[in-house]
Scaffold this active site. Structure first.
Site, PDB file in Angstrom:
ATOM      1  N   GLY A   2       0.840  -1.210   0.000  1.00 41.78           N
ATOM      2  CA  GLY A   2       0.000   0.000   0.000  1.00 41.78           C
ATOM      3  C   GLY A   2       0.871   1.256   0.000  1.00 41.78           C
ATOM      4  O   GLY A   2       0.666   2.180  -0.802  1.00 41.78           O
ATOM      5  N   HIS A   3       1.882   1.301   0.888  1.00 40.80           N
ATOM      6  CA  HIS A   3       2.788   2.462   0.926  1.00 40.80           C
ATOM      7  C   HIS A   3       3.555   2.583  -0.397  1.00 40.80           C
ATOM      8  O   HIS A   3       3.749   3.670  -0.913  1.00 40.80           O
ATOM      9  CB  HIS A   3       3.849   2.292   2.023  1.00 40.80           C
ATOM     10  CG  HIS A   3       3.310   2.253   3.415  1.00 40.80           C
ATOM     11  ND1 HIS A   3       3.290   1.107   4.175  1.00 40.80           N
ATOM     12  CD2 HIS A   3       2.768   3.225   4.194  1.00 40.80           C
ATOM     13  CE1 HIS A   3       2.787   1.369   5.368  1.00 40.80           C
ATOM     14  NE2 HIS A   3       2.441   2.645   5.406  1.00 40.80           N
TER      15      HIS A   3
ATOM     16  N   VAL B  38      -4.983  -0.478  -1.335  1.00 38.82           N
ATOM     17  CA  VAL B  38      -4.374  -1.680  -1.923  1.00 38.82           C
ATOM     18  C   VAL B  38      -4.757  -2.858  -1.016  1.00 38.82           C
ATOM     19  O   VAL B  38      -4.661  -2.770   0.211  1.00 38.82           O
ATOM     20  CB  VAL B  38      -2.839  -1.540  -2.023  1.00 38.82           C
ATOM     21  CG1 VAL B  38      -2.224  -2.799  -2.613  1.00 38.82           C
ATOM     22  CG2 VAL B  38      -2.486  -0.321  -2.880  1.00 38.82           C
TER      23      VAL B  38
END
Ligand code: PAF
Length: 285
Positions: free
Chosen positions: A38-39, A178
C-alpha cells in the site's frame, strides 16, 4: 540510484530548498514505516507526480493515546530502506522524536468538527497528533504534492481540510486502497493478527462488498445496508464492531438516505481479537 537518508530537520530543509532552487518538484509520502505494498503504491504515485520523491518514516508519538500501541508499533528500517531503494525513492527523512518535538514544544494543530466523529470519537487526541506532525513535515520538506492512502479516508479528508485552511499550497493526492488477494486492506497492523483472526478479518472487506452490491441494486437506505453489513461482521466470534457509517465524501457528514449522483464513503472500524482494523469504499450512488 543512490537513496539518501536524512535525519536532521535542518539538513532536510536545506536539501528541499536546493531542489526547489533547481526548479524541480518534490513529492512527499509521509509514513510511520513498516512499509507494505500500500505504501509502495503511494511512492510510485509520487514518482509519477514529482521529480524528487521523499518518504518520511516517523512513528509519531503524539497521535497515539496512552495505552495504544506506540511502543509495540512494528518497525524495520533496514527492510523499509531496501523496499524504497527498489521503488526509486530519492530521500528518506528519518528524524528522531527529540528533533521533531523539542523539550519546549507547545504547539498543536487542530482541525475542528471532522476530527471528533468516527475515528476521532474512539481516539479523541489522534487527529490533532496527525495534523500537527503533517504540518511539521510540510514545513520542513516543503513538498509540491503529498500522497496519502484512501485506507485512512478520514485522515485524508482532515489533512485536505487543514492544507486548504492553512494555505499550505500543497496538492493532496489520495490514492486507492491496496488489498491482499483475498480482499483484506493492507495495513502495518495486520501482522498482529493470528492465523484464525487473519481469516476472520475478511468480514470487513466482505461486508463492504455486500454494501456495494446493495448499492448497485439502488437500495438507498443506509440503515438497511448497515444491518446487512452487521450480520456479516457478527458472523465471526472474534469481531467487536466499533462503527459502520455512510458519510458525504468531503464533509464526512453522516447520511441516512443516499442520493443519485452523490459520492459517499462507506466506513467500517472493527476489532478482530485485540487488533483494531478499518476499511472503506468510495461509492457514487
Ligand atoms: O498514516 C500514517 O501513517 C500517519 O498517520 C501519518 C500520516 C504518516 C502521520 O504520522
Amino acid at each position: 540510484m543512490n537513496l539518501r537518508v536524512i535525519k536532521s530537520p535542518a539538513e532536510m530543509r536545506a536539501y528541499s530548498d536546493s531542489i526547489r532552487a533547481a526548479g524541480k518538484t518534490i513529492g512527499l509520502v509521509p509514513t510511520m514505516g513498516y512499509l507494505h505494498e500500500g505504501h509502495l503504491s503511494l511512492v510510485r504515485k509520487a514518482n509519477e507526480l514529482a521529480d524528487i520523491t521523499i518518504v518520511s518514516i516517523f512513528v509519531n508519538p503524539t497521535q497515539f493515546a496512552p495505552g495504544e500501541d506506540l511502543d509495540s508499533y512494528p518497525r524495520d528500517f533496514v527492510r523499509d530502506r531496501e523496499l524504497l531503494v527498489r521503488n526509486n525513492t530519492d530521500v528518506i527523512f528519518y528524524p528522531e522524536p527529540k528533533d521533531i518535538y523539542g523539550k519546549n514544544h507547545k504547539t498543536a494543530i487542530n482541525t475542528k468538527g471532522i476530527t471528533n466523529i468516527l475515528e476521532g470519537s474512539t481516539r479523541p487526541t489522534h487527529f490533532q497528533g496527525v495534523t500537527t506532525i503533517v504540518s511539521i513535515l510540510f514545513n520542513i520538506i516543503k513538498p509540491h504534492v503529498a500522497i496519502f492512502g484512501q485506507k485512512d479516508a478520514q485522515q485524508a479528508a482532515v489533512i485536505k481540510r487543514m492544507t486548504q485552511d492553512l494555505h499550505f499550497g500543497i496538492d493532496i493526492n489520495i490514492h486507492p486502497i491496496v488489498r491482499e488477494i483475498d480482499g483484506l486492506a493492507m495495513s502495518s497492523r495486520n501482522i498482529y493478527l493470528s492465523k484464525s483472526e487473519r481469516e476472520d478479518a475478511l468480514v470487513l472487506s466482505k461486508s463492504i462488498q455486500r454494501a456495494e452490491e446493495l448499492i448497485r441494486e439502488k437500495i438507498n437506505d443506509a440503515v438497511t445496508i448497515i444491518a446487512e453489513m452487521r450480520k456479516i461482521v457478527h458472523s465471526v466470534k472474534s469481531s467487536d464492531l466499533d462503527y459502520i457509517s455512510f458519510v458525504e465524501s468531503d464533509s464526512f457528514e453522516k447520511v441516512n438516505n443516499l442520493v443519485e449522483g452523490r459520492e459517499y464513503y462507506i466506513l467500517i472500524a472493527c476489532r478482530i481479537g485485540k487488533t483494531r482494523l478499518i476499511d472503506n469504499s468510495l461509492i457514487t450512488f
